[in-house]
Motif scaffolding. Structure first.
Motif, mmCIF file in Angstrom:
data_model
loop_
_atom_site.group_PDB
_atom_site.id
_atom_site.type_symbol
_atom_site.label_atom_id
_atom_site.label_comp_id
_atom_site.label_asym_id
_atom_site.label_seq_id
_atom_site.Cartn_x
_atom_site.Cartn_y
_atom_site.Cartn_z
ATOM 1 N N PRO A 172 0.774 -1.204 -0.017
ATOM 2 C CA PRO A 172 0.042 0.021 0.153
ATOM 3 C C PRO A 172 0.975 1.145 -0.022
ATOM 4 N N LEU A 173 0.470 2.240 -0.763
ATOM 5 C CA LEU A 173 1.111 3.483 -0.913
ATOM 6 C C LEU A 173 0.324 4.744 -0.363
ATOM 7 N N TRP A 174 1.302 5.773 0.356
ATOM 8 C CA TRP A 174 0.578 7.028 0.572
ATOM 9 C C TRP A 174 1.616 7.749 0.117
ATOM 10 N N TYR A 175 1.305 8.602 -0.694
ATOM 11 C CA TYR A 175 1.883 9.444 -1.720
ATOM 12 C C TYR A 175 1.914 10.915 -1.352
ATOM 13 N N PRO A 176 3.063 11.572 -1.068
ATOM 14 C CA PRO A 176 3.087 13.061 -0.838
ATOM 15 C C PRO A 176 3.446 13.752 -2.040
ATOM 16 N N ALA A 177 2.633 14.886 -2.388
ATOM 17 C CA ALA A 177 2.906 15.569 -3.729
ATOM 18 C C ALA A 177 1.950 16.984 -3.636
ATOM 19 N N TYR A 178 2.849 18.067 -3.621
ATOM 20 C CA TYR A 178 2.001 19.527 -3.335
ATOM 21 C C TYR A 178 1.742 20.305 -4.386
ATOM 22 N N PRO A 179 0.547 20.235 -5.058
ATOM 23 C CA PRO A 179 0.413 21.260 -6.197
ATOM 24 C C PRO A 179 0.518 22.757 -5.924
ATOM 25 N N GLY A 180 0.318 23.077 -4.639
ATOM 26 C CA GLY A 180 0.334 24.536 -4.164
ATOM 27 C C GLY A 180 -1.063 25.121 -3.983
ATOM 28 N N ARG A 181 -1.185 26.092 -4.224
ATOM 29 C CA ARG A 181 -2.384 26.950 -4.019
ATOM 30 C C ARG A 181 -3.649 26.441 -4.740
ATOM 31 N N SER A 182 -3.478 25.804 -5.939
ATOM 32 C CA SER A 182 -4.401 25.432 -6.751
ATOM 33 C C SER A 182 -5.030 24.182 -6.137
ATOM 34 N N VAL A 183 -4.354 23.578 -5.282
ATOM 35 C CA VAL A 183 -5.063 22.457 -4.482
ATOM 36 C C VAL A 183 -4.424 22.611 -3.092
ATOM 37 N N ASP A 184 -5.441 23.086 -2.327
ATOM 38 C CA ASP A 184 -5.220 23.354 -0.855
ATOM 39 C C ASP A 184 -6.031 23.173 0.017
ATOM 40 N N THR A 185 -7.336 22.412 -0.631
ATOM 41 C CA THR A 185 -8.565 21.933 0.272
ATOM 42 C C THR A 185 -8.990 20.522 -0.069
ATOM 43 N N TYR A 186 -9.514 19.997 0.698
ATOM 44 C CA TYR A 186 -9.990 18.501 0.157
ATOM 45 C C TYR A 186 -10.915 18.443 -0.882
ATOM 46 N N ALA A 187 -11.811 19.658 -1.333
ATOM 47 C CA ALA A 187 -12.704 19.663 -2.413
ATOM 48 C C ALA A 187 -11.808 19.720 -3.619
ATOM 49 N N GLU A 188 -10.698 20.501 -3.719
ATOM 50 C CA GLU A 188 -10.030 20.763 -4.863
ATOM 51 C C GLU A 188 -9.052 19.487 -5.041
ATOM 52 N N ALA A 189 -8.793 18.696 -4.157
ATOM 53 C CA ALA A 189 -7.939 17.779 -4.235
ATOM 54 C C ALA A 189 -8.828 16.481 -4.870
ATOM 55 N N GLU A 190 -9.916 16.465 -4.314
ATOM 56 C CA GLU A 190 -11.042 15.446 -4.814
ATOM 57 C C GLU A 190 -11.312 15.655 -6.324
ATOM 58 N N LYS A 191 -11.000 16.699 -7.008
ATOM 59 C CA LYS A 191 -11.516 17.260 -8.206
ATOM 60 C C LYS A 191 -10.324 16.622 -9.232
#
Length: 305
Positions: free
Chosen positions: A151-170
Motif C-alpha cells: 500500500p502506498l501513501w504518496y505526498p505531492a503538493y500542487p500548491g495554492r491550486s490544491v489546498d482544500t479537500y474539495a480541490e484535491a478530490e477534483k
C-alpha cells in the motif's frame, strides 16, 4: 472518484480537537510513533487516544533511517505502537530523505529497497493481518526503493491550486512511476491533509478486513472455481473481460504484480496478484492460493462470473 479525508500529525502539532476534525469530515488519522532505532514521538499516545475516541480509522508511522539496522528500527516502532494497535490499525513506514541526505547516506537504491522489505516483514510478523504500507515520494519510487505490492501513501503538493479537500478530490489520482497510491497527501501546511481513494466505509473495510480474533480465515470454495481453473491448475491463457477488471482492481488495492497489463488473458501475474490480495485479507498457506474465494472476490468488488 469516491474518496475519504484524513490528516496526519506528530509532536510538531499541538493538541487536536479530534471531535471537530470528525465533524469536518475527517475519516482517518495517521500519527507519528517513532524514528530511527531509538526515538519515540512524545505526543503519540495522546494523539492516538484522541483519534480513536473520535471514531476515526487510525494508524501510525515510523520515520526511516535506511542506513541503520532495519530490525532495530522495526523493534522500536513495534514497541511504540503495540499497546495501541488492534483491529483496523494501519502501519506506515515513512520513507523520505532528509534534505542533507543523512538518513540515506552510504546506501544504494538496491540496499534501501532491501531495507524497506525487511522493516515491512518484521512489522507484518508482529501484527499479523494488519495493513503495512509505505509513505514515500515520487523520487523514491522512481529510484526503485519500494517493493511492489505494498500500500502506498504518496505526498505531492500542487500548491495554492490544491489546498482544500474539495480541490484535491477534483484532481485525478496521482500515478507516480505507474503506481496507484491509495492515499495522496496533497498539502503540508498548516496541517498535513490527505485523501484516500476509497469511501469511508470501504476504508474501514480495507483497514480492518484482514484482522481476525480466531486465526486466519479458512479456505472457501469459489462458486466460479471452474472458470478460473483448468485440470486443477490456473486457467492461464483463458481470455475474458473479467480478468482485465480484476487486474485493474488489484492494481488499485496495491497488489498488482504487473509490468505490462493487466490484460484480458489470465496470466501468472494475475495469479500472483490475486494471491497477494488474499494474503492481505488474512488468508495463509493453501487458503491464500488461487483460485479466488467468495469473500475476497466480493471485497475486491469485481463483478461475479
Amino acid at each position: 472518484m469516491t474518496t475519504s479525508r484524513g490528516i496526519d500529525v506528530s509532536a510538531h502539532q499541538g493538541p487536536q480537537d479530534w471531535a471537530e476534525h470528525k465533524r469536518d469530515g475527517v475519516t482517518f488519522a495517521f500519527i507519528k510513533a517513532s524514528e530511527g532505532q531509538h526515538s519515540r514521538d512524545t505526543r503519540f499516545a495522546t494523539h492516538i487516544a484522541g483519534a480513536k475516541a473520535a471514531g476515526l480509522v487510525v494508524g501510525a508511522y515510523h520515520f526511516a533511517w535506511p542506513n541503520q539496522d532495519a530490525k532495530a528500527e522495526a523493534a522500536n516502532y513495534i514497541a511504540a505502537v503495540r499497546s495501541h494497535a488492534g483491529p483496523g490499525f494501519v502501519h506506515w513506514l515513512d520513507l523520505e530523505r532528509y534534505q542533507d541526505g543523512r538518513n540515506y547516506k552510504g546506501r544504494s537504491a538496491a540496499q534501501i529497497k532491501t531495507w524497506v522489505a525487511a522493516w515491512v516483514a518484521a512489522v507484518e510478523k508482529a501484527f499479523p493481518g494488519q495493513r503495512v504500507g509505505v509513505y514515500t515520494s515520487a523520487s523514491d519510487l522512481a529510484a526503485g526503493h519500494v517493493p511492489a505490492g505494498l500500500p502506498l501513501w504518496y505526498p505531492a503538493y500542487p500548491g495554492r491550486s490544491v489546498d482544500t479537500y474539495a480541490e484535491a478530490e477534483k484532481r485525478a489520482q496521482p500515478k507516480p512511476s505507474g503506481r496507484s497510491p491509495q492515499f495522496w497527501q496533497f498539502v503540508g501546511s498548516p496541517l498535513d491533509r490527505s485523501v484516500c481513494y476509497m469511501s469511508a466505509a470501504d476504508l474501514r473495510t480495507w483497514a480492518g478486513a484482514t484482522t481476525t480474533e480466531s486465526g486466519p480465515p479458512k479456505y472457501e470454495p469459489y462458486p466460479g472455481e471452474k472458470f478460473f481453473m483448468k485440470d486443477g491448475k490456473p486457467a492461464l491463457g483463458k481470455s475474458s473481460p473479467i480478468f482485465t477488471a480484476m487486474g485493474k482492481r488489484l492494481v488499485a488495492v496495491g497488489c498488482g504484480r504487473y509490468k505490462v497489463g493487466p490484460g484480458p488473458k489470465l496470466g501468472a501475474a494475475d495469479v500472483a496478484s490475486y494471491e497477494a490480495w488474499q494474503r492481505k485479507q488474512g488468508y495463509t498457506g493453501a487458503a491464500a492460493k488461487w483460485p479466488p474465494g467468495p469473500t475476497t472476490w466480493k471485497a475486491l468488488k469485481v463483478p461475479n462470473v
